[in-house]
Design a protein around this motif. Structure first.
Motif, mmCIF file in Angstrom:
data_model
loop_
_atom_site.group_PDB
_atom_site.id
_atom_site.type_symbol
_atom_site.label_atom_id
_atom_site.label_comp_id
_atom_site.label_asym_id
_atom_site.label_seq_id
_atom_site.Cartn_x
_atom_site.Cartn_y
_atom_site.Cartn_z
ATOM 1 N N ILE A 122 -20.131 -50.526 -3.464
ATOM 2 C CA ILE A 122 -21.557 -50.852 -3.452
ATOM 3 C C ILE A 122 -22.379 -49.561 -3.501
ATOM 4 N N TYR A 123 -23.664 -49.702 -3.761
ATOM 5 C CA TYR A 123 -24.545 -48.560 -4.013
ATOM 6 C C TYR A 123 -24.956 -47.861 -2.722
ATOM 7 N N ASN A 124 -25.173 -46.535 -2.841
ATOM 8 C CA ASN A 124 -25.730 -45.739 -1.740
ATOM 9 C C ASN A 124 -24.767 -45.647 -0.557
ATOM 10 N N LEU A 125 -23.485 -45.735 -0.836
ATOM 11 C CA LEU A 125 -22.495 -45.854 0.236
ATOM 12 C C LEU A 125 -22.419 -44.602 1.099
ATOM 13 N N GLN A 126 -22.589 -43.431 0.503
ATOM 14 C CA GLN A 126 -22.503 -42.200 1.287
ATOM 15 C C GLN A 126 -23.586 -42.159 2.365
ATOM 16 N N ARG B 103 -28.402 -33.758 -25.866
ATOM 17 C CA ARG B 103 -27.690 -34.933 -25.376
ATOM 18 C C ARG B 103 -28.662 -36.006 -24.929
ATOM 19 N N LEU B 104 -29.748 -35.613 -24.247
ATOM 20 C CA LEU B 104 -30.736 -36.585 -23.798
ATOM 21 C C LEU B 104 -31.410 -37.266 -24.986
ATOM 22 N N LYS B 105 -31.798 -36.494 -25.990
ATOM 23 C CA LYS B 105 -32.437 -37.076 -27.173
ATOM 24 C C LYS B 105 -31.506 -38.062 -27.868
ATOM 25 N N PHE B 106 -30.236 -37.710 -27.920
ATOM 26 C CA PHE B 106 -29.266 -38.614 -28.555
ATOM 27 C C PHE B 106 -29.143 -39.909 -27.764
ATOM 28 N N LYS B 107 -29.048 -39.801 -26.434
ATOM 29 C CA LYS B 107 -28.939 -40.999 -25.609
ATOM 30 C C LYS B 107 -30.185 -41.860 -25.737
ATOM 31 N N GLN B 108 -31.346 -41.225 -25.760
ATOM 32 C CA GLN B 108 -32.590 -41.979 -25.888
ATOM 33 C C GLN B 108 -32.688 -42.671 -27.245
ATOM 34 N N SER B 109 -32.092 -42.088 -28.261
ATOM 35 C CA SER B 109 -32.072 -42.746 -29.575
ATOM 36 C C SER B 109 -31.207 -43.994 -29.548
ATOM 37 N N ARG B 110 -30.343 -44.090 -28.515
ATOM 38 C CA ARG B 110 -29.494 -45.277 -28.329
ATOM 39 C C ARG B 110 -30.039 -46.171 -27.220
ATOM 40 N N ASN B 111 -31.355 -46.081 -26.961
ATOM 41 C CA ASN B 111 -32.056 -46.941 -25.995
ATOM 42 C C ASN B 111 -31.750 -46.609 -24.534
ATOM 43 N N TYR B 112 -31.240 -45.401 -24.257
ATOM 44 C CA TYR B 112 -30.986 -44.979 -22.881
ATOM 45 C C TYR B 112 -32.290 -44.899 -22.095
ATOM 46 N N ASP B 113 -32.260 -45.393 -20.845
ATOM 47 C CA ASP B 113 -33.407 -45.262 -19.954
ATOM 48 C C ASP B 113 -33.070 -44.372 -18.767
ATOM 49 N N THR B 114 -32.011 -44.707 -18.033
ATOM 50 C CA THR B 114 -31.585 -43.899 -16.903
ATOM 51 C C THR B 114 -30.161 -44.285 -16.533
ATOM 52 N N HIS B 115 -29.616 -43.629 -15.514
ATOM 53 C CA HIS B 115 -28.291 -44.009 -15.035
ATOM 54 C C HIS B 115 -28.217 -43.801 -13.531
ATOM 55 N N TYR B 116 -27.239 -44.476 -12.909
ATOM 56 C CA TYR B 116 -27.091 -44.462 -11.460
ATOM 57 C C TYR B 116 -25.632 -44.143 -11.126
ATOM 58 N N ARG B 117 -25.457 -43.333 -10.097
ATOM 59 C CA ARG B 117 -24.111 -42.922 -9.698
ATOM 60 C C ARG B 117 -23.718 -43.634 -8.407
ATOM 61 N N TYR B 118 -22.617 -44.345 -8.450
ATOM 62 C CA TYR B 118 -22.033 -44.979 -7.276
ATOM 63 C C TYR B 118 -20.942 -44.052 -6.726
ATOM 64 N N THR B 119 -20.930 -43.856 -5.406
ATOM 65 C CA THR B 119 -19.954 -42.958 -4.795
ATOM 66 C C THR B 119 -19.213 -43.656 -3.661
ATOM 67 N N ASP B 120 -18.155 -43.008 -3.210
ATOM 68 C CA ASP B 120 -17.504 -43.475 -1.993
ATOM 69 C C ASP B 120 -18.225 -42.868 -0.788
ATOM 70 N N GLU B 121 -17.676 -43.052 0.396
ATOM 71 C CA GLU B 121 -18.330 -42.584 1.617
ATOM 72 C C GLU B 121 -18.483 -41.067 1.655
ATOM 73 N N GLU B 122 -17.620 -40.347 0.959
ATOM 74 C CA GLU B 122 -17.643 -38.884 1.000
ATOM 75 C C GLU B 122 -18.394 -38.275 -0.180
ATOM 76 N N GLY B 123 -18.882 -39.096 -1.079
ATOM 77 C CA GLY B 123 -19.663 -38.579 -2.197
ATOM 78 C C GLY B 123 -18.910 -38.416 -3.488
ATOM 79 N N TYR B 124 -17.647 -38.842 -3.542
ATOM 80 C CA TYR B 124 -16.891 -38.766 -4.788
ATOM 81 C C TYR B 124 -17.330 -39.910 -5.715
ATOM 82 N N THR B 125 -17.503 -39.605 -6.982
ATOM 83 C CA THR B 125 -18.039 -40.588 -7.922
ATOM 84 C C THR B 125 -17.061 -41.733 -8.138
ATOM 85 N N ALA B 126 -17.518 -42.958 -7.875
ATOM 86 C CA ALA B 126 -16.711 -44.153 -8.126
ATOM 87 C C ALA B 126 -16.930 -44.642 -9.549
#
Length: 260
Positions: free
Chosen positions: A157-161, A90-113
């Motif tokens: 917003i980022y880093n909310l937890q 999966r990583l190789k496939f994403k990198q073939s599509r110019n993937y660099d990294t990703h970031y997860r935004y969450t609510d105050e309790e850590g659930y993915t927004a």
């Protein structure tokens, strides 16, 4: 307009009539452009396989048929699961599509927004682009799926937890998740940012900043960055009633490089 042209609950364009696989009717299913069908004979509603391709292309998803939902704690789309079975592929496939990294935004309790994916468009990694990924529930069949759609406004917003558990009285707002993560690793003041770039600064919920006494705005050293932070400062003061003396904007010496 007849009832089987556009159903009120689907808000999707009618394509054709077809047979029903759930009753003897040969033409009672109304097939819609978003990929679902409804039988006016037996009242069945659901995904319709016969509309997967229309004229050789997939039908466009109608967002009116979907409801935004948060993911579970630490949840990410399967395409970002780079550990365990199939992770390396999966990583190789994403990198073939110019993937660099990703970031997860969450609510105050850590659930993915939502997730923000960063891609580079050139080998020098100077030009980049970002793609949001959010989780949605289909109103028709209750299925859940990650889509490359932005979170409805106002966004988290980022880093909310971590902000929610911070003990300090000051907070830094910077531009971009990469900058925020670098500052987080220094373990100094709480820090946050927002998604969508400088022009999207007011598309977010900035209320969590009200828990801090001093708000330090740290723009990129360019016109867009300063414009975004001035817009945010105005929003904080005029809409959220933050005193001007509690809002500070960082300025750079002339010798600092642009976009620093």
């Amino acid at each position: 307009m007849s009832r089987d042209t556009i159903r009120e609950e689907s808000n999707s364009e009618f394509i054709r009539h077809d047979k029903c696989n759930h009753c003897p009717s040969s033409d009672a299913v109304a097939v819609y452009a978003d990929g679902h069908g409804h039988c006016f004979s037996c009242d069945w509603t659901g995904p319709y396989a016969g509309v997967v391709k229309l004229n050789g292309t997939k039908p466009k998803k109608n967002r009116n048929n979907y409801t935004y939902m948060k993911g579970d704690k630490n949840e990410e789309p399967n395409t970002f699961k780079f550990s365990g079975p199939g992770g390396e592929q999966r990583l190789k496939f994403k990198q073939s599509r110019n993937y660099d990294t990703h970031y997860r935004y969450t609510d105050e309790e850590g659930y993915t927004a939502f997730i923000v994916e960063r891609q580079y468009t050139d080998e020098t990694k100077q030009e980049k682009r970002f793609f949001p990924h959010t989780k949605w529930k289909n109103k028709i069949d209750n299925s859940e799926k990650w889509q490359s759609w932005a979170m409805p406004e106002p966004r988290t917003i980022y880093n909310l937890q971590r902000l929610n558990s911070a003990k300090q009285t000051s907070i830094i707002v910077c531009e971009g998740e990469k900058t925020a993560d670098a500052y987080i690793n220094k373990n100094l003041l709480p820090v946050t940012t927002w998604s969508g770039g400088a022009k999207a600064v007011l598309k977010n919920d900035w209320d969590p900043l009200l828990d801090f006494q001093t708000i330090i705005l740290f723009p990129d050293n360019d016109e867009e960055g300063f414009t975004a932070m001035h817009k945010l400062a105005k929003h904080l003061h005029e809409d959220l009633q933050v005193a001007l003396e509690n809002i500070r904007i960082v300025l750079y010496p002339d010798e600092f490089p642009k976009k620093w």
